[in-house]
Motif scaffolding. Structure first.
Motif, short mmCIF file in Angstrom:
data_model
loop_
_atom_site.label_atom_id
_atom_site.label_comp_id
_atom_site.label_asym_id
_atom_site.label_seq_id
_atom_site.Cartn_x
_atom_site.Cartn_y
_atom_site.Cartn_z
N THR A 12 25.12 -10.46 -8.57
CA THR A 12 25.11 -9.41 -9.59
C THR A 12 26.07 -9.71 -10.74
OG1 THR A 12 26.78 -8.10 -8.40
CG2 THR A 12 24.46 -7.65 -7.91
N ASP B 130 16.34 -13.28 -8.69
CA ASP B 130 17.14 -12.75 -7.59
C ASP B 130 17.03 -13.64 -6.36
OD1 ASP B 130 18.73 -10.48 -6.39
OD2 ASP B 130 16.96 -10.39 -5.09
N PHE C 270 21.71 -13.38 -13.79
CA PHE C 270 21.25 -12.09 -13.27
C PHE C 270 21.52 -11.00 -14.30
CE2 PHE C 270 21.50 -8.18 -10.83
CZ PHE C 270 20.46 -8.29 -9.92
N SER D 14 16.30 -8.59 -1.82
CA SER D 14 17.04 -8.57 -3.07
C SER D 14 18.52 -8.40 -2.80
CB SER D 14 16.56 -7.41 -3.95
OG SER D 14 17.05 -6.19 -3.46
#
Length: 339
Positions: A234, A299, A239, A3
Motif C-alpha cells: 500500500t 496488487d 500501488f 488483495s
C-alpha cells in the motif's frame, strides 16, 4: 488472488487474539524497508482468481488443518468431560485459514460487475462469511460462566486461571481445555523464533505458555509477514499511483471518493440488509474503475514480490514454522490412530 487489503484484514484478526501467547510478529534482519521490489511482467486479469501467494506454502494445507482440528476436537471434548461437561467432538475450521483459502467475501474484495449490480458490497448469499471461530461449540452440563472458564481458561474477571480456579475439584488447565489441547498437539513441536521469548510473557504467566505458543504461534507468524508485505504494497508508489488513477476514474463516473474503503464501507450501506440502488451503482463504478487501472494485476504482482522478500529475510523462521506444522500433524495422526 488475495488483495493486500484482504490479507491485512486476516492478519489483524488473528494476531490481535494471539498476542497473549508470547510471540511477537515476525522480525527479519531489517531489510524490509530497503526500497521498492522489482516485479516482472504485470498480469491484467479481468476477474479475481485464486492464484497462490508465496507465503501460502508455509500455512497448513487443508488436509493438515483438518487433521489437527479433528484431533483438537477430541482432546477438548475429553478434557471437558473431566469437568462434568458434554462438549461435541466436532472439528471447527480455523476461520482465518478458511477465509484465506476461499478468498473471502469482505467489502473490499473485488467482485464481478454482475455481482456488484445485484449485491452491491453486501455479501452474496452462501458466500462463506460468518465462519464459526475455532474451538467454538455448544457445551452442556452446568453453569455457562463455569463452562466458559473450563473451555477457554477465561472468565469475565480473569485473563488466565489462578491456583484458586478449580472445577469439580480439579484445577482448570492454562488456557482451559482449548489451551490444553493446543499444548498437547504442540508437544515436541518447535516454537518458531519470531523475535519474542519467554521474557515477553506477562508477569506470572506459567511456563506452559511457551508450549502453548508452539501451537498458536506458527500461523500467526506467517500472517504477520503477510500483513507486513501488504503494508509495504500500500506504500509502494506503483500501488499509490494505481489508486490515484482509480480515484480519477471514480470522480469522472460521478463518485468522488478518496479510497477503496470509502466506497465499500460507506455507513449508509449498513443501514439495510440488502443493497440499495445507490450502493449497487457505486459498486459497479468501483469494479469498472478497478479494471480500468488494473487493480488486480498490480496488487497481485506487488503482493507476490513483497511476500517473496519476506521469505528471503525470514527463511530460517519460516522453515521452523513448516517443522512445527509437520510435528503437530504427526501428533494429531497418533492421537487419531493414524500414525
Amino acid at each position: 488472488m488475495r488483495s493486500a487489503k484482504r490479507a491485512l484484514a486476516a492478519v489483524v484478526a488473528v494476531v490481535a487474539v494471539a498476542g497473549a501467547a508470547g510471540c511477537s510478529s515476525g522480525q527479519g534482519d531489517g531489510k524490509s524497508d530497503e526500497g521498492p521490489v522489482k516485479v516482472g511482467a504485470i498480469p491484467t486479469p479481468t476477474a479475481d482468481t485464486d492464484v497462490p501467494l508465496p507465503l501460502d506454502v508455509y500455512l497448513p494445507t487443508r488436509e493438515q488443518e483438518e487433521s489437527i482440528q479433528r484431533a483438537k476436537a477430541v482432546l477438548v471434548s475429553t478434557c471437558m468431560k473431566r469437568f462434568g461437561f458434554t462438549y461435541p467432538a466436532e472439528p471447527v475450521p480455523d476461520p482465518v485459514l478458511a477465509m484465506i483459502r476461499s478468498g473471502g467475501e469482505g467489502a473490499l474484495a473485488f467482485r464481478s460487475e454482475s455481482d456488484a449490480a445485484q449485491y452491491g458490497y453486501h455479501p452474496k448469499p452462501g458466500g462463506g462469511e460468518g465462519q464459526a471461530e475455532s474451538g467454538s461449540g455448544a457445551a452442556t452440563g452446568g453453569d455457562r460462566a463455569v463452562m466458559e472458564l473450563v473451555l477457554t481458561g477465561k472468565s469475565q474477571e480473569k485473563v488466565r486461571p489462578s491456583e484458586r480456579d478449580t472445577v469439580a475439584g480439579k484445577a482448570v488447565p492454562e488456557g482451559g481445555c482449548v489451551g490444553e489441547a493446543d499444548a498437547e498437539l504442540a508437544d515436541g513441536a518447535p516454537a518458531p523464533d519470531t523475535g519474542g521469548s519467554g521474557d515477553d510473557l506477562p508477569e506470572g504467566a506459567p511456563k506452559e505458555s511457551l508450549r502453548t505458543a508452539a501451537g498458536n504461534g506458527p500461523v500467526n507468524a506467517v500472517l504477520a509477514l503477510r500483513g507486513k508485505a501488504a503494508d509495504l504494497v500500500t506504500k509502494d508508489e506503483r500501488f499509490v499511483g494505481m489508486i490515484d488513477g482509480w480515484k480519477k476514474c471514480m470522480k469522472a463516473a460521478g463518485y468522488p471518493l478518496g479510497s477503496l474503503s470509502a466506497a465499500a464501507e460507506d455507513p449508509r450501506w449498513s443501514e439495510s440488509t440488502t443493497a440499495t440502488q445507490e450502493e449497487k451503482n457505486t459498486a459497479v463504478a468501483d469494479m469498472r474503475c478497478r479494471l480500468e487501472v488494473n487493480y488486480l494485476g498490480i496488487d497481485q504482482a506487488l503482493d507476490s514480490a513483497y511476500q517473496q522478500r519476506m521469505i528471503e529475510e525470514n527463511g530460517e523462521m519460516l522453515e521452523s514454522v513448516r517443522s512445527n506444522t509437520e510435528a503437530r500433524v504427526k501428533n494429531a495422526a497418533a492421537l487419531l490412530g493414524q500414525g
